[in-house]
Enzyme design. Sequence first.
Site, PDB file in Angstrom:
ATOM      1  N   GLU A  73       0.820  -1.215   0.000  1.00  0.00           N
ATOM      2  CA  GLU A  73       0.000   0.000   0.000  1.00  0.00           C
ATOM      3  C   GLU A  73       0.858   1.271   0.000  1.00  0.00           C
ATOM      4  OE1 GLU A  73      -2.966  -0.963  -0.519  1.00  0.00           O
ATOM      5  OE2 GLU A  73      -3.970  -1.871   1.209  1.00  0.00           O
ATOM      6  N   HIS A  92      -2.714   2.738   8.670  1.00  0.00           N
ATOM      7  CA  HIS A  92      -3.842   2.037   8.046  1.00  0.00           C
ATOM      8  C   HIS A  92      -4.117   0.774   8.859  1.00  0.00           C
ATOM      9  CE1 HIS A  92      -6.370  -0.222   5.414  1.00  0.00           C
ATOM     10  NE2 HIS A  92      -5.431  -1.082   5.065  1.00  0.00           N
ATOM     11  N   HIS A  94      -7.253  -2.465   9.790  1.00  0.00           N
ATOM     12  CA  HIS A  94      -8.516  -3.127   9.449  1.00  0.00           C
ATOM     13  C   HIS A  94      -9.323  -3.281  10.737  1.00  0.00           C
ATOM     14  CE1 HIS A  94      -6.308  -5.345   5.896  1.00  0.00           C
ATOM     15  NE2 HIS A  94      -6.313  -4.043   5.759  1.00  0.00           N
ATOM     16  N   TYR A 119     -12.932  13.944  21.346  1.00  0.00           N
ATOM     17  CA  TYR A 119     -11.620  13.450  20.911  1.00  0.00           C
ATOM     18  C   TYR A 119     -11.627  12.937  19.471  1.00  0.00           C
ATOM     19  CZ  TYR A 119      -8.534  14.476  24.672  1.00  0.00           C
ATOM     20  OH  TYR A 119      -7.727  15.163  25.534  1.00  0.00           O
TER      21      TYR A 119
END
Length: 210
Positions: A73, A92, A94, A119
Site C-alpha cells: 500500500e 492504516h 482493518h 476526541y
Amino acid sequence: MSEIELRELLVALAASLFARGFSVGSAGNISARVADGYLMTPTNSSLGRLDAARISKLDPDFVHIGGDKPSKEVFMHRAFYQARPDAGAVVHLHSTMATAVACLPDVDPVNPIPPLTPYFVMRVGRTMPIVPYYRPGDPTMEPAIHVAARDARAVLLANHGPVVCGATLTDAVYAAEEIEEAAKLFLLLRGTSPRLLTAPQVDDLLTTFA
Ligand code: 13P
C-alpha cells in the site's frame, strides 16, 4: 527524534495496537516521515512482531532503498503525504468497528461517523470520507485517496478499513484509536437518536486544539 528512536517507537506502537486487537494477522501498515525519506512497515509483516532494523526505508520519491520489501500500500501512504504536507505519519488498520462502518451501504459517504465525542473531532477533524472499494494493493486507488485526503485527515476505504495521518507517529496512532472508538459508539447508538456535538462545539474544538 532520531531515526533509530523513531524505528523503536514504531515497533512499540504497532505492538501495542496488535496486542489490543486493533490489527490481526498481517493486516495494517504504518509509515513515518524521516529527514531523508520514509519508514514503512514491510509487506506481510505482523504489527505485533516488527523488527526495527528490518523496517522498510523509502527515499523521498517512495523508492525502496533499505530494509524488507515495503507494504503493497505504498501508494496509499504516498497519496496522504503528497496531499497533506503536514502529515508526518500514516496509519492504516482493518480495525473491526471502523471496518464494519466501511461495509454499511447506507451511511453518509462524506461523513459516515458523526461528531459524537470531542476526541474524535480533535484527532480526526470534521470529516472522514468513504473511498470506494478497490482491491488491497491496487495502485489505481491512489488518485481517489489523494483527492479525499486534501480535505480530510482520514478516509474510510469501503469494505477495507481506515487510513489516517497525523503530524507525528504518535498523533497518527492516537487518531487511528479514536476512529475505532468512535465507530464503536456509532454502531452502539445506531437506531437511536444520540445528541451530537453542535457545529459551534465542533468549531470550538478545532480552533482550540488546532
Ligand atoms: P501489507 O502487508 O502489504 O502492508 O498489506 C496489509 C494491508 O493491510 C493491506 O490493506
